[in-house]
Design an enzyme around this catalytic site. Structure first.
Site, mmCIF file in Angstrom:
data_model
loop_
_atom_site.group_PDB
_atom_site.id
_atom_site.type_symbol
_atom_site.label_atom_id
_atom_site.label_comp_id
_atom_site.label_asym_id
_atom_site.label_seq_id
_atom_site.Cartn_x
_atom_site.Cartn_y
_atom_site.Cartn_z
ATOM 1 C CE LYS A 84 -1.394 -4.295 3.488
ATOM 2 N NZ LYS A 84 -1.640 -5.592 2.819
ATOM 3 C CE1 TYR B 161 -3.690 -2.409 5.714
ATOM 4 C CE2 TYR B 161 -3.306 -0.052 5.508
ATOM 5 C CZ TYR B 161 -3.502 -1.293 4.924
ATOM 6 O OH TYR B 161 -3.507 -1.392 3.559
ATOM 7 C CB SER C 29 -0.846 -0.006 1.277
ATOM 8 O OG SER C 29 -1.418 1.261 1.498
#
Ligand code: UDP
Length: 338
Positions: free
Chosen positions: A152, A148, A124
């Site tokens: 990643k 989150y 992302s």
């Protein structure tokens, strides 16, 4: 190629599965259906005009993941599975680290055991962190502002380290900007569980009457109209990027490739509201609210590396993204049935 698509019942995974099949690949979906619905599968089969193999697996379970890959003859894995709600990751960080890191670790171990050489990873643009200039380039440093985002950043690092240890491994890190839109049929699309976090599903739910109004989080950003600007790209363009990346890394001399997948053009919240109103044919109720914590003013890609190395470019317009989202949402006001 025979490809394992983890999280293949989810939003991006389902669109990518269809394109893999259309490109002549054999795609097998692995999903635990914790954040997706089983009713997506017959819809995918109808669109693909063939049965699709589905395995219900919790990828944090090492033994189950080993069994999934054992003797299955996979040539590659596309790894979408994971948790992705920013706010939830702040209140449940351990779940995010356990699920997102755990699934990647099990998959890599099982791939090594079975000699599966390629993995395409769903990363992302969040890995560019809070202070990156725009447009964002793949060589920028990575960081995060929430659990989150850290999962990643960390999963990317795990994949890089695994490639150092195993010279036969090929890795594509695909950094998505803001995926929106839906398949043209209007039968598959984004169906977030619970209250959506992202602008597009919220707009779609306001348009279809599931919520009263959209809150615009801040109109005092240093942008032309004061609202945040993002690089929205159509999920069908994004899916095509995965097919291109998979073809590119198989047998490539480069072990780890990182590609931004975005259009390179930012659109503001106000511009998205106007575009969605045009698509659905009526005005949408909005109210300006304070900035959302952790948000940045602008995020958009420099997509030139993907264009040069993959021959890939996002071509669909904001109006197409809104029209396709609206077709999906108006045909399925409550998302997928169970
Ligand atoms: N946004 C908004 N209202 C909402 C949700 C999002 O104004 O209810 C704005 C948000 O501040 C950002 C843009 O829409 O400028 C895109 O937000 P989203 O959460 O979809 O993507 P991200 O911020 O993760 O790039």
């Amino acid at each position: 190629m025979r490809i394992l698509v983890s999280g293949g019942a989810g939003y991006i995974g389902s669109h990518t599965t269809l394109q893999l099949i259309a490109a002549g690949h054999d795609a097998v979906i692995a999903d635990d259906f914790s954040r997706s619905k089983r009713s997506v599968i017959p819809r995918l089969e109808a669109l693909a005009a063939r049965p699709i193999e589905v395995r219900v697996v919790d990828l944090t379970d090492r033994a189950a993941t080993d069994a999934l890959l054992e003797s299955a003859g996979f040539d590659a894995v596309i790894h979408f599975a994971g948790l992705k709600a920013v706010g939830e990751s702040v209140s449940k960080p351990l779940d995010y680290y356990r699920v997102n890191l755990g699934s990647t670790l099990s998959l890599l171990a099982a791939m090594a055991r079975q000699g599966v050489p390629s993995i395409v990873f769903s990363s992302s643009a969040t890995v560019y962190g809070e202070h990156a200039p725009v447009p964002m380039e793949e060589d920028f440093p990575t960081s995060a502002t929430n659990p989150y985002g850290w999962t990643k950043v960390m999963q990317e690092q795990v994949l890089r380290d695994a490639a150092v240890a195993d010279p036969s491994l090929r890795v594509a890190l695909l950094r998505y900007f803001n995926p929106v839109g839906a398949h043209r049929s209007g039968t598959i699309g984004e169906d977030p569980s619970g209250i959506p976090n992202n602008l597009m599903p919220l707009l779609a739910q306001v348009a279809v009457g599931r919520r009263d109004k959209l809150l615009i989080y801040g109109d005092d950003y240093p942008t032309p109209d004061g609202t945040g600007r993002r690089d929205y790209l159509h999920v069908e363009d994004l899916a095509a990027g995965h097919v291109a990346a998979l073809d590119r890394i198989a047998g490539s001399a480069t072990q780890v490739s990182t590609w931004n997948l975005g259009t390179g053009t930012p659109t503001s919240v106000k511009e998205m509201v106007d575009a969605f109103s045009r698509a659905c044919g009526h005005e949408l109720s909005v109210e300006v609210a304070p900035r959302r914590s952790g948000d940045i003013a602008e995020s958009y890609a420099d997509p030139s590396r993907a264009e040069a190395e993959l021959g890939w470019r996002a071509t669909r317009t904001i109006d197409e993204m809104c029209a396709d989202t609206w077709r999906w949402q108006s045909n399925n006001p409550d998302g997928y049935p169970v």
